[in-house]
Design a protein around this motif. Structure first.
Motif, PDB file in Angstrom:
ATOM      1  N   THR A 117     -30.098 -24.989 -26.511  1.00 40.83           N
ATOM      2  CA  THR A 117     -30.846 -26.212 -25.412  1.00 40.83           C
ATOM      3  C   THR A 117     -31.677 -25.414 -24.195  1.00 40.83           C
ATOM      4  O   THR A 117     -31.720 -25.065 -23.516  1.00 40.83           O
ATOM      5  N   GLY A 160     -32.920 -20.797 -27.834  1.00 36.80           N
ATOM      6  CA  GLY A 160     -32.365 -22.537 -27.806  1.00 36.80           C
ATOM      7  C   GLY A 160     -34.184 -22.542 -28.162  1.00 36.80           C
ATOM      8  O   GLY A 160     -34.995 -22.740 -27.407  1.00 36.80           O
ATOM      9  N   ILE A 173     -35.279 -26.258 -29.490  1.00 41.62           N
ATOM     10  CA  ILE A 173     -35.134 -27.634 -27.993  1.00 41.62           C
ATOM     11  C   ILE A 173     -35.540 -27.200 -27.106  1.00 41.62           C
ATOM     12  O   ILE A 173     -36.844 -28.533 -27.061  1.00 41.62           O
ATOM     13  N   PRO A 174     -36.499 -26.865 -26.040  1.00 39.24           N
ATOM     14  CA  PRO A 174     -36.612 -27.212 -24.986  1.00 39.24           C
ATOM     15  C   PRO A 174     -38.113 -26.662 -24.926  1.00 39.24           C
ATOM     16  O   PRO A 174     -39.671 -27.243 -24.935  1.00 39.24           O
ATOM     17  N   LEU A 233     -36.029 -28.642 -19.848  1.00 41.10           N
ATOM     18  CA  LEU A 233     -35.523 -29.911 -20.665  1.00 41.10           C
ATOM     19  C   LEU A 233     -36.245 -30.849 -20.066  1.00 41.10           C
ATOM     20  O   LEU A 233     -35.172 -30.855 -18.754  1.00 41.10           O
TER      21      LEU A 233
END
Length: 480
Positions: A226, A244, A246-247, A417
């Protein structure tokens, strides 16, 4: 002699063969005789025999000669030097020699003399060249010229032989049409195979570097991390940062979702209006105006977002709250709104073509049993056109996911995020550009991560295509 001149001569031989072959076939068609093929097929067969083999031989010859020259350059590079860099500089020197007309005894003695002469003619050479490159470049130029003359001569002779052979075989009952159709069939097969091989090549080119990246970085930390903080450390350093996904994935999907929420309703309603309600005059005016939006470069949309729309939304939110603005100038909402406007013509144009392709009998049947026009659109036309509409939406979503310039200018480059659409985020494509630009080593994790991001984006769009194909097949079975 240039390669374009060789191809031009081959094409002229083919055109001459077409004209002479058609004329000979036409002269053989007399009263009472039945020819198998029209004269134009004999002409096309003559052109094919003249052009296709000659062009293929010339292309293969050019490829082989290029590899031979590369080996010559590489073998002449002194030991202890990087071959790829040296060969690239030798090619640069060779181009300068050709531009200055220097060959053989007229070659300068030192690289400094060549650089001085080149700068006087506006030609820029690398500063770290060596004297040995001059003679090596001249040798490579000579080999290239000899190969071009030899290969061009062989190709032109082969074209003349092919045209003469096909011309001599023209007869009333010769099956020229079948042979031309066979060649066209193989051409279509080659064209369709090219698309498949291109896709495979793209995947393999990314897969090798992606595997190299995952040999240094744990895949779990990449796919489930993340935090995006590559740190841009030197190659081989222990400080490789965090990668990461995900972001970036969240920002990509978030911005694409906002843009689809803008583009799909407006574009689909515009398509329904143009296809079912607008008069012919209005349709002929509105549709070209909508499609003009598709011709605007994306960088123009990005400039409009960062100069006009972003500050306007920021000032508007400040006026509504009477103080601190709750919409940033660079935000998901700004990027999604501008991207949605850009995608409206894609949705409207494709959906309009699909809606107008629905058979007229389905409209007339619905209206004949007492349904209103709106009920006909809702219950008959849209369901019948749904497979095509899904395809249009898929194309729109793919373009939204792959957009870069609007996101860079309107959403920023901050990898974070957040669920707030009024804050800045970034996408996978933006980070691919960031990681592949600069002075980093190409074998560092900070650069190789771009290939992992690209492969991830490819798998994402492939999954969208598979799901859309499932939807299309499902509704086709229902309405056909």
């Amino acid at each position: 002699m240039s390669g374009y001149l060789v191809l031009g001569v081959i094409l002229l031989i083919g055109i001459a063969g077409y004209l002479l072959g058609s004329r000979k076939a036409a002269s053989q068609r007399t009263t009472g005789t039945v020819s198998h093929s029209l004269p134009m097929f004999h002409g096309w067969l003559t052109l094919i025999f003249a052009v296709v083999p000659a062009v293929l031989v010339f292309m293969l010859w050019s490829l082989g000669s290029t590899l031979l020259v590369e080996r010559t350059i590489a073998s002449g590079v002194p030991s202890g030097q990087e071959v790829s860099l040296a060969t690239g500089m030798v090619r640069s020197v060779g181009g300068a020699l050709d531009a200055l007309g220097l060959t053989g005894s007229t070659l300068p003695k030192t690289y400094a003399d060549l650089s001085s002469a080149a700068s006087g003619k506006g030609i820029t050479l690398p500063d770290n060249g060596e004297d040995y490159m001059i003679a090596l470049a001249d040798q490579a130029n000579q080999q290239t010229r000899i190969s071009l003359y030899l290969g061009g001569g062989i190709a032109v002779i082969l074209a003349a032989i092919g045209a003469f052979y096909s011309y001599s075989r023209i007869a009333v009952r010769s099956r020229a049409r079948n042979q031309v159709e066979t060649v066209m069939l193989w051409g279509l097969i080659a064209a369709s195979t090219t698309a498949i091989l291109t896709t495979i090549g793209i995947v393999l080119s990314m897969l090798g570097e992606t595997i190299h990246f995952f040999s240094d970085i744990n895949p779990l930390s990449f796919f489930f991390g993340t935090v995006w903080d590559p740190r841009f450390s030197a190659a081989g350093s222990a400080e490789v940062g965090q990668f990461g996904l995900i972001p970036l994935l969240a920002g990509t999907l978030y911005i694409a979702l906002v843009s689809m929420l803008v583009a799909v309703p407006v574009g689909l309603m515009a398509a329904i209006y143009m296809g079912e309600y607008a008069s012919r005059r209005v349709r002929s005016t509105v549709k070209p105006l909508l499609e003009l939006l598709a011709g605007i470069p994306t960088i123009v949309y990005g400039i409009f977002a960062v100069v006009t729309m972003g500050p306007f939304l920021r000032d508007l939110s400040a006026a509504l709250t009477g103080g601190t603005p709750f919409i940033q100038a660079q935000s998901v909402f700004t990027a999604g709104l501008i991207m949605g406007v850009m995608l409206i013509p894609v949705v409207s144009s494709l959906s309009d073509d699909v809606i107008t392709a629905v058979p007229r009998s389905m409209r007339d049947g619905s209206l004949a049993i007492g349904a209103t026009r709106s009920e006909t659109i809702k219950k008959v036309i849209v369901p019948a056109a749904l497979p095509g509409i899904v395809g249009a939406l898929l194309l729109t979503a793919s373009r939204a996911i792959g957009e870069t310039m609007i996101v860079v200018l309107a959403a920023g480059v901050a990898a974070r995020l957040t669920a707030n659409p009024f804050e800045a985020m970034t996408t996978i494509t933006v980070k691919i550009v960031n990681q592949l630009t600069g002075d980093l080593e190409f074998n560092s994790p900070q650069t190789l991560v771009a290939f992992a991001l690209g492969l991830t984006l490819f798998v994402l769009t492939l999954g969208m295509n598979i799901y859309a194909l499932y939807i299309v097949r499902k509704y086709r079975e229902q309405y056909e």
